[in-house]
Design a protein around this motif. Structure first.
Motif, PDB file in Angstrom:
ATOM      1  N   THR A  74      36.248  40.197  47.839  1.00 39.90           N
ATOM      2  CA  THR A  74      36.991  40.526  46.629  1.00 39.90           C
ATOM      3  C   THR A  74      37.803  39.328  46.157  1.00 39.90           C
ATOM      4  O   THR A  74      38.048  38.382  46.896  1.00 39.90           O
ATOM      5  N   GLN A  75      38.227  39.398  44.909  1.00 36.59           N
ATOM      6  CA  GLN A  75      39.050  38.357  44.302  1.00 36.59           C
ATOM      7  C   GLN A  75      39.938  39.019  43.257  1.00 36.59           C
ATOM      8  O   GLN A  75      39.448  39.796  42.425  1.00 36.59           O
ATOM      9  N   THR A  76      41.220  38.724  43.291  1.00 35.17           N
ATOM     10  CA  THR A  76      42.139  39.328  42.332  1.00 35.17           C
ATOM     11  C   THR A  76      42.822  38.308  41.431  1.00 35.17           C
ATOM     12  O   THR A  76      43.365  38.680  40.394  1.00 35.17           O
ATOM     13  N   LYS A  77      42.822  37.023  41.800  1.00 32.21           N
ATOM     14  CA  LYS A  77      43.466  36.019  40.960  1.00 32.21           C
ATOM     15  C   LYS A  77      42.666  35.818  39.677  1.00 32.21           C
ATOM     16  O   LYS A  77      41.430  35.802  39.709  1.00 32.21           O
ATOM     17  N   PRO A  78      43.344  35.623  38.536  1.00 33.76           N
ATOM     18  CA  PRO A  78      42.623  35.484  37.266  1.00 33.76           C
ATOM     19  C   PRO A  78      42.197  34.061  36.948  1.00 33.76           C
ATOM     20  O   PRO A  78      41.737  33.794  35.841  1.00 33.76           O
ATOM     21  N   ASP A  79      42.318  33.137  37.887  1.00 33.05           N
ATOM     22  CA  ASP A  79      41.979  31.744  37.630  1.00 33.05           C
ATOM     23  C   ASP A  79      40.464  31.545  37.530  1.00 33.05           C
ATOM     24  O   ASP A  79      39.679  32.322  38.065  1.00 33.05           O
TER      25      ASP A  79
ATOM     26  N   LEU B 158      28.453  45.029  45.901  1.00 31.85           N
ATOM     27  CA  LEU B 158      29.345  45.314  44.785  1.00 31.85           C
ATOM     28  C   LEU B 158      30.092  46.610  45.055  1.00 31.85           C
ATOM     29  O   LEU B 158      29.501  47.576  45.540  1.00 31.85           O
ATOM     30  N   VAL B 159      31.370  46.643  44.722  1.00 27.62           N
ATOM     31  CA  VAL B 159      32.179  47.849  44.853  1.00 27.62           C
ATOM     32  C   VAL B 159      32.829  48.132  43.504  1.00 27.62           C
ATOM     33  O   VAL B 159      33.565  47.291  42.967  1.00 27.62           O
TER      34      VAL B 159
ATOM     35  N   GLY C 281      36.655  47.869  37.560  1.00 27.70           N
ATOM     36  CA  GLY C 281      35.878  46.655  37.723  1.00 27.70           C
ATOM     37  C   GLY C 281      35.077  46.661  39.004  1.00 27.70           C
ATOM     38  O   GLY C 281      34.844  47.714  39.607  1.00 27.70           O
ATOM     39  N   TYR C 282      34.661  45.480  39.393  1.00 32.80           N
ATOM     40  CA  TYR C 282      33.886  45.284  40.620  1.00 32.80           C
ATOM     41  C   TYR C 282      34.590  44.260  41.499  1.00 32.80           C
ATOM     42  O   TYR C 282      35.020  43.206  41.018  1.00 32.80           O
ATOM     43  N   ASN C 283      34.742  44.587  42.775  1.00 31.55           N
ATOM     44  CA  ASN C 283      35.243  43.629  43.765  1.00 31.55           C
ATOM     45  C   ASN C 283      36.579  43.005  43.357  1.00 31.55           C
ATOM     46  O   ASN C 283      36.798  41.808  43.486  1.00 31.55           O
ATOM     47  N   GLY C 284      37.467  43.834  42.841  1.00 30.11           N
ATOM     48  CA  GLY C 284      38.830  43.394  42.574  1.00 30.11           C
ATOM     49  C   GLY C 284      39.100  42.895  41.181  1.00 30.11           C
ATOM     50  O   GLY C 284      40.265  42.638  40.844  1.00 30.11           O
TER      51      GLY C 284
ATOM     52  N   VAL D 248      25.697  48.948  46.234  1.00 32.41           N
ATOM     53  CA  VAL D 248      26.758  49.317  45.292  1.00 32.41           C
ATOM     54  C   VAL D 248      27.511  50.507  45.854  1.00 32.41           C
ATOM     55  O   VAL D 248      26.946  51.598  45.999  1.00 32.41           O
ATOM     56  N   THR D 249      28.785  50.294  46.178  1.00 33.45           N
ATOM     57  CA  THR D 249      29.656  51.351  46.698  1.00 33.45           C
ATOM     58  C   THR D 249      30.585  51.814  45.580  1.00 33.45           C
ATOM     59  O   THR D 249      31.202  50.984  44.897  1.00 33.45           O
TER      60      THR D 249
END
Length: 471
Positions: free
Chosen positions: A39-44, A81-82, A100-103, A122-123
Motif C-alpha cells: 500500500t501507499q498513502t503519500k500523495p507524492d 489489489l485491495v 480506492g485501491y491499495n491505500g 482482488v480483495t
C-alpha cells in the motif's frame, strides 16, 4: 536479486511503500498464499519502478501516484489489489474520503510487458460488492469484469482472481463495472500500461513517460465525501484525485523525448493543452496510432472513457502551463448558482451588509481575478476557487492545472522540482513606459452588412404558459 530493503530504498526522498515483495523465487508455501499486500498513502509522485525480474521495459512515472510491484510465480506476474475506503489529500488543506485501491485513489499503476501472463488477486474491503473491468484489454470474456454479465460480483471480504495474457501494448485503465456510478464517483479507478516486448514500428522509445487519470468530484465546502448522484456540476476537477496547487509538476530535461498518457473517467470531455510545444497523438486505448495518421497539435480532446498518448521533444526551457482548456475546469470549489455581478456597483450595499456581517467581502464587480489573492474566511476542508503563488504573484488557477518544467541542467532520470525558471535578461513581458498614441479608426469601418430597408420597432408580447401544452 534485490532484497526487500534494497527495493524500498529505491524510493529515496519520495517516501517508502508500506510493504514490499522480495524478488527471490516464490517458495511452495508462498505459491499457496496471496501476494503480499503493498500500500501507499503519500500523495507524492513516486519515482519509476525499474523492473528487477521478468522482461525489461522503460517504466512510467505516475503523476502523484506510484506503480504496483509484483511477484513472479512460475513465470506468471502476480499482483494484489485491495479495494477499500481511503483518505486522499487533494491539495494541502483539502482531504477527501474516497474509495480506492491499495491505500490511494486512483489505485497504483499496473505495468506489464506485451505477452506477459498476468494474475491479479482482488480483495474487496468495501461495504458493497464490486468487480474490476480491465478497460481496453483483449482477454477471455469471463475475465472482463462486468458484474452479473461475465462474473459474479466480489462480495465484501472476498477475493477473486483474474488471469489473462497482456496481448497488445498500449495505455489502458481499470475500474469497477458494479454500481459504477457510485464507485467511480468515489474514486475507484487506476491506470494500466502494457509495454512492447521489443522494438515496435509504431512505438518510439522515450526519455520520460508520464501517466495520470482525469477524474472529478462534487464535495461541498466543509464536507469530506463526494456526492455520488452528481451528473455534471462537479466542483473539483482533478488529475489523479489532485487539484492545483496540489498537482506535481512534470519535470524533464531539455531535449528529452516526452510521452504523456492521459485517461478520462469523468462525465465530460477535456481539451488537454500544453504551452510552448507542439505534440502528436501517438496512441489511444485502441493501440498505437500509425505514423501516417499523426499531425501536430497543441490541444487534444480526451473524451469520456478514452486514453490519449501524446509525445513531443521538450526543446524549449521554461515553466510551461499544462492544463484542461475548459476554463471552469481550472477552478476549485466553484459554485454554479452565483449571480453575475460584473459591472454592478456594490459599494453602498457592501457597506450595509458588512455592518451586519463583519467578514463580508463583495466580489465579481470587475471579474473574479481578485479571488486568487483574497484572504476570505473559508469553511473547514475546502480550497479557494483560485490559488497557488508563482514567481510573479498569484496564479489564477485551480483544478486541472500543472506545469511542465524544462531544464537544460536536469539530470537524466531526475524528477526533483528544480524551482522556478530563471528567465534570461530581456525575455520577460513588462509594462510599457512610453506614450500611448490615440487610436486611428477608419470612417468606413463598422456598420451593418445587410441593414433593414425600413427599420421599425417591434413590440414583443409575452404569454406565460399555463400548462405543458403551450411550451
Amino acid at each position: 536479486m534485490n532484497s526487500r530493503r534494497n527495493f524500498l530504498s529505491g524510493f529515496g526522498r519520495f517516501g517508502t511503500i508500506a510493504a514490499a515483495l522480495s524478488a527471490a523465487s516464490v517458495s511452495k508455501v508462498a505459491m499457496a498464499t496471496l501476494p503480499e499486500l503493498i500500500t501507499q498513502t503519500k500523495p507524492d509522485t513516486m519515482p519509476p519502478l525499474v523492473p528487477n525480474n521478468g522482461r525489461p521495459y522503460n517504466p512510467v512515472v505516475t503523476l502523484n501516484g506510484w506503480t504496483l510491484p509484483w511477484r513472479m510465480n512460475q513465470g506468471v506476474k502476480e499482483f494484489h489489489l485491495v479495494t477499500e475506503p481511503v483518505l486522499r489529500e487533494m491539495a494541502p488543506g483539502l482531504t477527501a474520503h474516497l474509495w480506492g485501491y491499495n491505500g490511494q485513489s486512483p489505485g497504483p499503476t499496473i505495468e506489464v510487458v506485451e505477452g506477459d501472463r498476468v494474475r491479479i488477486f482482488v480483495t474487496n474491503k468495501l461495504p458493497e460488492h464490486t468487480s474490476v473491468h480491465w478497460h481496453g484489454q483483449r482477454l477471455p470474456n469471463g475475465m472482463d469484469g462486468v458484474s452479473g454479465l461475465t462474473q459474479a460480483p466480489i462480495q465484501p471480504g472476498k477475493t477473486m482472481v483474474y488471469e489473462f495474457i497482456a496481448r497488445r501494448p498500449g495505455t489502458f485503465m481499470y475500474h469497477p463495472h458494479a454500481d459504477e456510478m457510485s464507485q467511480m464517483a468515489m474514486g475507484l479507478m487506476g491506470s494500466w500500461v502494457t509495454h512492447p516486448k521489443g522494438r515496435h514500428p509504431q512505438i518510439e522509445e522515450v526519455d520520460r513517460d508520464f501517466i495520470f487519470l482525469l477524474n472529478a468530484y462534487d464535495i461541498e465546502p466543509g464536507a469530506y465525501t463526494p456526492k455520488v448522484s452528481t451528473m455534471l456540476d462537479f466542483n473539483l476537477w482533478s488529475w489523479n484525485s489532485r487539484v492545483f496547487p496540489g498537482i506535481d509538476p512534470l519535470v524533464v530535461r531539455k531535449n528529452d523525448k516526452v510521452r504523456i498518457r492521459v485517461g478520462n473517467l469523468t462525465m465530460t470531455n477535456h481539451p488537454i493543452h500544453i504551452h510552448g510545444h507542439e505534440f502528436q497523438v501517438t496512441g489511444t486505448d485502441g493501440g498505437p496510432v500509425p505514423r501516417s495518421a499523426r499531425w501536430p497539435e497543441v490541444t487534444t480532446d480526451v473524451a469520456v472513457g478514452q486514453m490519449r498518448q501524446i509525445e513531443f521533444i521538450a526543446d524549449v526551457e521554461g515553466d510551461w502551463a499544462f492544463h484542461c482548456h475548459k476554463a471552469h475546469h481550472t477552478m476549485n470549489a466553484m459554485g454554479h448558482n452565483t449571480a453575475n455581478m460584473i459591472g454592478v456597483e456594490q459599494a453602498d450595499i457592501a457597506k450595509k451588509i458588512s455592518d451586519l456581517i463583519p467578514d463580508y467581502m463583495s466580489m465579481g464587480e470587475s471579474g473574479m481575478a481578485g479571488m486568487s489573492s483574497m484572504a476570505m474566511p473559508l469553511p473547514e476542508n475546502t480550497l479557494p476557487m483560485m490559488s497557488g503563488v508563482g514567481p510573479f504573484g498569484s496564479v489564477d488557477m485551480g483544478g486541472m492545472f500543472s506545469v511542465l518544467k524544462v531544464r537544460k541542467n536536469q539530470k537524466t532520470g531526475d524528477y526533483k522540482d528544480p524551482g522556478w525558471y530563471q528567465h534570461p535578461t530581456g525575455s520577460v513581458a513588462q509594462e510599457w513606459q512610453g506614450s500611448q498614441p490615440d487610436a486611428i479608426r477608419s470612417k468606413q469601418a463598422g456598420g451593418e452588412l445587410m441593414p433593414l430597408a425600413q427599420p421599425q420597432a417591434v413590440e414583443v408580447q409575452i404569454r406565460k404558459p399555463t400548462g405543458h401544452s403551450q411550451h
